[in-house]
Design a protein around this motif. Structure first.
Motif, short mmCIF file in Angstrom:
data_model
loop_
_atom_site.label_atom_id
_atom_site.label_comp_id
_atom_site.label_asym_id
_atom_site.label_seq_id
_atom_site.Cartn_x
_atom_site.Cartn_y
_atom_site.Cartn_z
N THR A 285 0.80 -1.22 0.00
CA THR A 285 0.00 0.00 0.00
C THR A 285 0.84 1.28 0.00
O THR A 285 0.30 2.36 0.23
N GLY A 286 2.14 1.16 -0.26
CA GLY A 286 2.99 2.34 -0.40
C GLY A 286 3.01 3.20 0.84
O GLY A 286 3.33 2.71 1.93
N PRO A 287 2.67 4.50 0.74
CA PRO A 287 2.71 5.39 1.90
C PRO A 287 1.77 4.97 3.02
O PRO A 287 1.94 5.41 4.16
N PHE A 288 0.77 4.13 2.71
CA PHE A 288 -0.21 3.72 3.71
C PHE A 288 0.11 2.35 4.32
O PHE A 288 -0.76 1.71 4.93
N ALA A 289 1.36 1.90 4.16
CA ALA A 289 1.74 0.58 4.68
C ALA A 289 1.52 0.47 6.18
O ALA A 289 1.14 -0.60 6.68
N ASP A 290 1.73 1.56 6.91
CA ASP A 290 1.58 1.50 8.36
C ASP A 290 0.14 1.22 8.78
O ASP A 290 -0.08 0.61 9.83
N LYS A 291 -0.83 1.63 7.99
CA LYS A 291 -2.24 1.38 8.35
C LYS A 291 -2.54 -0.11 8.35
O LYS A 291 -3.25 -0.61 9.23
N LYS A 305 -8.44 3.01 16.80
CA LYS A 305 -9.52 4.00 16.82
C LYS A 305 -8.99 5.42 16.63
O LYS A 305 -9.71 6.30 16.15
N THR A 306 -7.75 5.66 17.04
CA THR A 306 -7.15 6.98 16.85
C THR A 306 -5.94 6.84 15.92
O THR A 306 -5.20 5.85 16.00
N PRO A 307 -5.72 7.79 15.02
CA PRO A 307 -4.59 7.70 14.09
C PRO A 307 -3.25 7.62 14.83
O PRO A 307 -3.05 8.31 15.84
N GLN A 308 -2.36 6.80 14.30
CA GLN A 308 -1.04 6.61 14.90
C GLN A 308 0.04 7.21 13.98
O GLN A 308 -0.12 7.23 12.76
N PRO A 309 1.13 7.69 14.56
CA PRO A 309 2.23 8.20 13.71
C PRO A 309 2.85 7.04 12.93
O PRO A 309 2.95 5.92 13.45
N PRO A 310 3.27 7.27 11.70
CA PRO A 310 3.86 6.18 10.90
C PRO A 310 5.18 5.70 11.50
O PRO A 310 5.97 6.49 12.00
N ARG A 311 5.40 4.38 11.46
CA ARG A 311 6.63 3.80 11.98
C ARG A 311 7.51 3.26 10.86
O ARG A 311 8.73 3.32 10.92
N MET A 312 6.89 2.69 9.81
CA MET A 312 7.67 2.13 8.71
C MET A 312 7.94 3.17 7.62
O MET A 312 9.03 3.22 7.07
N PRO A 411 10.56 -1.35 10.78
CA PRO A 411 9.81 -1.09 12.01
C PRO A 411 10.33 -1.88 13.21
O PRO A 411 10.09 -1.50 14.35
N SER A 412 11.06 -2.97 12.95
CA SER A 412 11.59 -3.76 14.06
C SER A 412 12.68 -3.02 14.83
O SER A 412 13.01 -3.36 15.97
N LYS A 413 13.27 -1.98 14.17
CA LYS A 413 14.33 -1.22 14.81
C LYS A 413 13.80 -0.01 15.56
O LYS A 413 14.57 0.80 16.06
N LEU A 414 12.49 0.14 15.61
CA LEU A 414 11.88 1.25 16.33
C LEU A 414 10.95 0.68 17.39
O LEU A 414 9.99 -0.03 17.06
N PRO A 415 11.19 0.94 18.68
CA PRO A 415 10.33 0.40 19.73
C PRO A 415 8.87 0.82 19.53
O PRO A 415 8.59 1.94 19.12
N LYS A 416 7.97 -0.10 19.84
CA LYS A 416 6.55 0.17 19.66
C LYS A 416 6.10 1.31 20.57
O LYS A 416 6.46 1.37 21.74
N GLY A 417 5.34 2.24 20.01
CA GLY A 417 4.85 3.38 20.76
C GLY A 417 5.77 4.58 20.75
O GLY A 417 5.41 5.66 21.20
N LYS A 418 6.97 4.39 20.21
CA LYS A 418 7.92 5.49 20.13
C LYS A 418 7.85 6.14 18.76
O LYS A 418 7.88 5.45 17.74
#
Length: 650
Positions: A285-291, A305-312, A411-418
Motif C-alpha cells: 500500500t505504499g505510503p499507507f503501509a503503516d495502516k 480508533k485513533t490515528p497513529q504516527p507512521p513507523r515504517m 519497524p523492528s528497529k523502532l520500539p513500539k509506541g515510540k
C-alpha cells in the motif's frame, strides 16, 4: 594500315559484337525466364490488430472473488508494486487476488517525475560517500530501466537530459560523472553522453538564459507515463488469470490461531462485504503501509480508533508543476544539479508540456489526498527562473500536484509506541518484512525498480509459504505488457495512413496505448459522437451556455485542443476498468495533470457518457461531477485567472 592489321581489326569487331549480342540475349533470357531475385530489405509490416477480446467485466471479477474459496496470494494495494507483484505471481502459476481501495495509481504511482532512471544524484553520493549501498541502488535501477524500455516500448522512451555548465572547471566534472553513469549501465547503456558547446546549447534550448553559460553535458535516461504503465500492469495481470479489482477496500484482517488467513473487504460501489481467504497476504500500500501493519498488530485485525504516527514509512511531499512547452527544449530535459537547498531538480518534456519538480517537504502523517502548497509551487518556479530568459508567469502553471515519497524504515528497529525521529533504520532501497502473523510488507523503492521489488516479494512468499502445486520461475523480464506487442516507433504514421486522423491524435494514442490504439480508432469510426472530444459530450442534463448552443453543428475535433475523445473514454471503461470521471481524466488519460483548467471543462461531458454506460442515476452523476471538480480544482490552478468555485456543483 597493313592488310594483316585490317583483318585483325575486322575479326576483333565481329568477335566483340558477337560477345555483346550473346550477353544481351543472356540478359533478356534471364529477365524473362529466371525468377526475380528476392529483395534484400525485409518488410516488417503486419496488419493492425483492430479487435481484442474484452477482459472480464468488473461484475465478473467480483463474482470470481465471491466464488473462490481460497487464493494463493492476496495483495492489498493497486499501485506500481502491487500490480507488478500480481503480474509476477500470476505468470508463475499462483492464484492471485489484488484489491485496491481507490483506483489503480490513484496515489503516489501517478505522481512521480515520470523518469525511468538510475539516479545520477545517487551515483554522486555513492562516489563521494564511498557508499556501496548507494552504488548498488544505481546499478539495480539502471538494469531495471532497461527492462521498462523493453517490456513497455509504447509507454517508455529514451530522453536526453542537459546539464547547463556555468564554470569551466565543472565541464570535466559533470562529463566524467555522466560517463561513469554510462559505464555502470553496461550493455544496457542507452546512448553515449556528450558535451555541447555554448552555441549548440543555445540552439537546442532557445528559452535558456545564456549569460555566463560555458557549455552543457548531456546524458540519457528513460521517460514514461506512470499511471498508464500502472493500468497496463493491472490489465496484463488480469489477462494472465489474476483477479484484480479497484474500489474494494480491506476493512479487517482475518486471523486464525494467530496467523493471517485473509481479509474482510467491502465493495465501495455496492457496500457489499466479502471475505477473501488466502495462503499469503501482501501489504503493498505504499505510503499507507503503516495502516495495514496497525491492523496486523491488533488481535482482531481492526485499525486503531485513533490515528497513529507512521513507523515504517517516513513520508515527504514531492510537488511537480506543468508549464507550456515553450518553457523547455523540445525532446530534451534539463537538470538543475544544485538547487538553493542542495537538491536536484528536473525540467522535462512530457506529453507535449514541460514537467518541473520536485520539492521534498517532510510530513508528520500521510494525507489521503495531498495538495500542493503555493509556496512549494513558487519554490519550483524560483529554481526554474535561473535558467529561463524571460519572467515565468504564475498563471502559466497548467497543473500542479503533490505525491508522497515513501522512504522505508525497518519497524523492528523502532520500539513500539515510540515516534520515529531522524533517519534511524532508513533504507535507501526497498524493504521486505514479514510479521509474526505472516503478513508480508513491501515498501520503499521507486517506480523504476517496481519489477525487481515484485520479483523479490513473490520469491519471499514462495520461500516462506507452502502451496499444493508447482510454482514456476519469474517471467516478467521477458513479458511484454498490453499494447507493447507488435509496437514500433513509427506506429503513429501507420495509424494516420489507416484511419486518416490528425497527427496529434495519432501520436497521443500510439504513445499511450501502443498496438491497442487501433481498437480505440475502430470505436472512433463507429459514430460521429465517438469522434468528439470529451469536453463536447455533454447533453441536456447540464445545460450548455449560450455560446456553446450558438455553435450548433460546428462542434468538431479542432474545437478542443486536446486529443481525448469519447471513443477513448468508452475504451477505458470496457478495457481498463475506469469507474469514475477522475479515473479517466487523471489516470487513464493525463488531462488533469497536463491542464487542470481543460480537465475541469471536460468533467460534465465525461460524466454524461459514463452515466449512460454505467447506468448512473442523476444523484450519482452529480456526486461524481462534484468529486472530480473538487479534486481537479486543487491542482495548482491560479486563482487570479480561474475561479474554481464556478465549476463545483453545489
Amino acid at each position: 594500315m597493313s592488310r594483316f592489321a585490317n583483318i585483325f581489326k575486322s575479326t576483333f569487331v565481329r568477335a566483340t559484337l558477337g560477345a555483346t549480342g550473346a550477353a544481351a540475349a543472356t540478359v533478356v533470357y534471364l529477365d524473362f525466364i529466371r525468377p526475380p531475385a528476392q529483395p534484400q530489405i525485409k518488410n516488417s509490416y503486419t496488419p493492425l490488430a483492430k479487435t481484442a477480446p474484452a477482459p472480464p467485466s468488473r461484475d465478473e471479477l467480483m463474482k470470481r472473488l465471491k466464488e473462490t474459496d481460497k487464493y494463493d496470494m492476496l495483495i492489498i494495494g493497486g499501485g506500481a508494486t502491487g500490480t507488478g507483484t500480481a503480474l509476477d505471481a500470476a505468470t508463475r502459476g499462483l492464484n492471485v487476488c489484488l484489491v485496491e481501495k481507490n483506483d489503480f495509481a490513484s496515489g503516489t504511482s501517478s505522481k512521480s517525475t515520470k523518469m525511468a532512471h538510475g539516479g545520477v544524484r545517487y551515483l554522486e553520493k555513492a562516489i563521494f560517500q564511498m557508499s556501496k549501498d548507494q552504488l548498488d541502488l544505481v546499478i539495480e535501477a539502471l538494469n531495471e530501466r532497461g527492462n521498462m524500455l523493453r517490456t513497455a516500448p509504447h509507454l517508455c522512451s529514451v530522453l536526453p537530459i542537459m546539464i547547463p555548465v556555468y564554470k569551466w572547471w565543472q565541464v570535466p566534472y559533470f562529463f566524467i560523472g555522466c560517463k561513469m553513469y554510462d559505464w555502470f549501465a553496461g550493455y544496457q547503456n542507452l546512448r553515449s553522453s556528450t558535451i555541447f558547446s555554448r552555441e549548440t546549447t543555445c540552439a537546442l534550448a532557445p528559452m535558456m538564459d545564456s549569460t555566463n553559460l560555458k557549455a552543457s553535458c548531456v546524458y540519457h535516461d528513460g521517460s514514461f507515463n506512470d499511471s498508464r504503465m500502472n493500468a497496463a500492469l493491472a490489465v496484463t495481470a488480469i489477462e494472465k488469470g489474476a483477479t484484480v479489482l479497484n474500489y474494494v477496500e480491506v476493512k479487517q484482517l482475518i486471523k486464525e490461531n494467530g496467523k493471517l488467513i485473509g481479509a474482510l473487504a467491502v465493495d465501495r460501489e455496492t457496500g457489499e462485504e466479502i471475505v477473501v481467504k488466502a495462503t499469503a497476504t501482501v501489504n503493498a500500500t505504499g505510503p499507507f503501509a503503516d495502516k495495514i501493519l496497525e491492523m496486523d498488530e491488533d488481535p482482531k485485525g481492526l485499525p486503531p480508533k485513533t490515528p497513529q504516527p507512521p513507523r515504517m514509512v517516513v513520508p515527504s511531499s514531492g510537488v511537480h508543476v506543468v508549464l507550456p512547452e515553450y518553457y523547455g527544449p523540445q525532446g530534451m530535459g534539463l537538470l538543475d544539479p544544485a538547487t538553493s537547498d542542495g537538491r536536484v531538480m528536473f525540467f522535462l518534456p512530457w506529453q507535449g508540456k514541460v514537467l518541473a519538480g520536485t520539492t521534498d517537504t517532510p510530513l508528520k502523517s500521510v494525507p489521503e489526498n495531498p495538495v500542493p502548497l503555493e509556496e512549494e509551487i513558487q519554490d519550483i518556479l524560483h529554481e526554474m527562473q535561473k535558467y529561463i530568459a524571460f519572467p515565468i508567469d504564475r498563471e502559466d502553471v497548467l497543473s500542479a500536484w503533490s505525491g508522497i515519497r515513501p522512504l522505508a524504515r525497518d519497524p523492528s528497529k523502532l520500539p513500539k509506541g515510540k515516534e520515529a525521529n531522524g533517519t534511524q533504520g532508513l533504507v535507501r532501497s526497498h524493504l521486505i518484512t514479514q510479521s509474526e502473523t505472516g503478513l508480508v510488507t513491501i515498501s520503499g523503492g521507486k517506480w523504476t525498480t517496481y519489477r525487481e521489488m515484485a520479483q523479490e516479494t513473490v520469491d519471499t512468499v514462495v520461500k516462506n509459504f507452502k502451496f499444493d502445486h508447482p510454482i514456476g520461475p519469474c517471467k516478467t523480464n521477458e513479458l511484454i505488457l498490453v499494447g507493447g506487442d507488435d509496437y514500433s516507433k513509427n506506429y503513429s504514421a501507420r495509424l494516420i495512413h489507416e484511419y486518416k486522423i490528425p497527427l496529434k491524435l495519432a501520436k497521443h494514442l500510439s504513445h499511450n496505448y501502443g498496438s491497442r490504439s487501433s481498437i480505440i480508432l475502430e470505436l472512433y469510426q463507429e459514430s460521429d459522437q465517438n469522434k468528439l472530444p470529451v469536453t463536447l459530450a455533454t447533453d441536456s442534463t447540464f445545460e450548455p451556455s449560450e455560446d456553446e448552443a450558438s455553435k450548433g453543428n460546428k462542434l468538431s475535433y479542432q474545437s478542443f485542443d486536446q486529443p481525448f475523445t469519447i471513443a477513448e473514454l468508452k475504451y477505458s471503461m470496457k478495457y481498463e476498468y475506469a469507474r469514475t470521471p477522475l479515473d479517466f481524466l487523471a489516470r487513464r488519460t493525463r488531462l488533469a495533470f497536463l491542464d487542470a483548467r481543460e480537465a475541469l471543462s471536460a468533467v460534465d461531458g465525461v460524466v454524461d457518457i459514463m452515466r449512460a454506460e454505467l447506468n448512473w442515476d442523476n444523484a450519482t452523476a452529480k456526486k461524481m461531477a462534484k468529486e472530480a471538480k473538487s479534486y481537479i480544482g486543487l491542482m495548482g490552478i491560479s486563482s487570479k485567472k480561474f475561479d474554481v468555485e464556478d465549476f463545483v456543483i453545489q
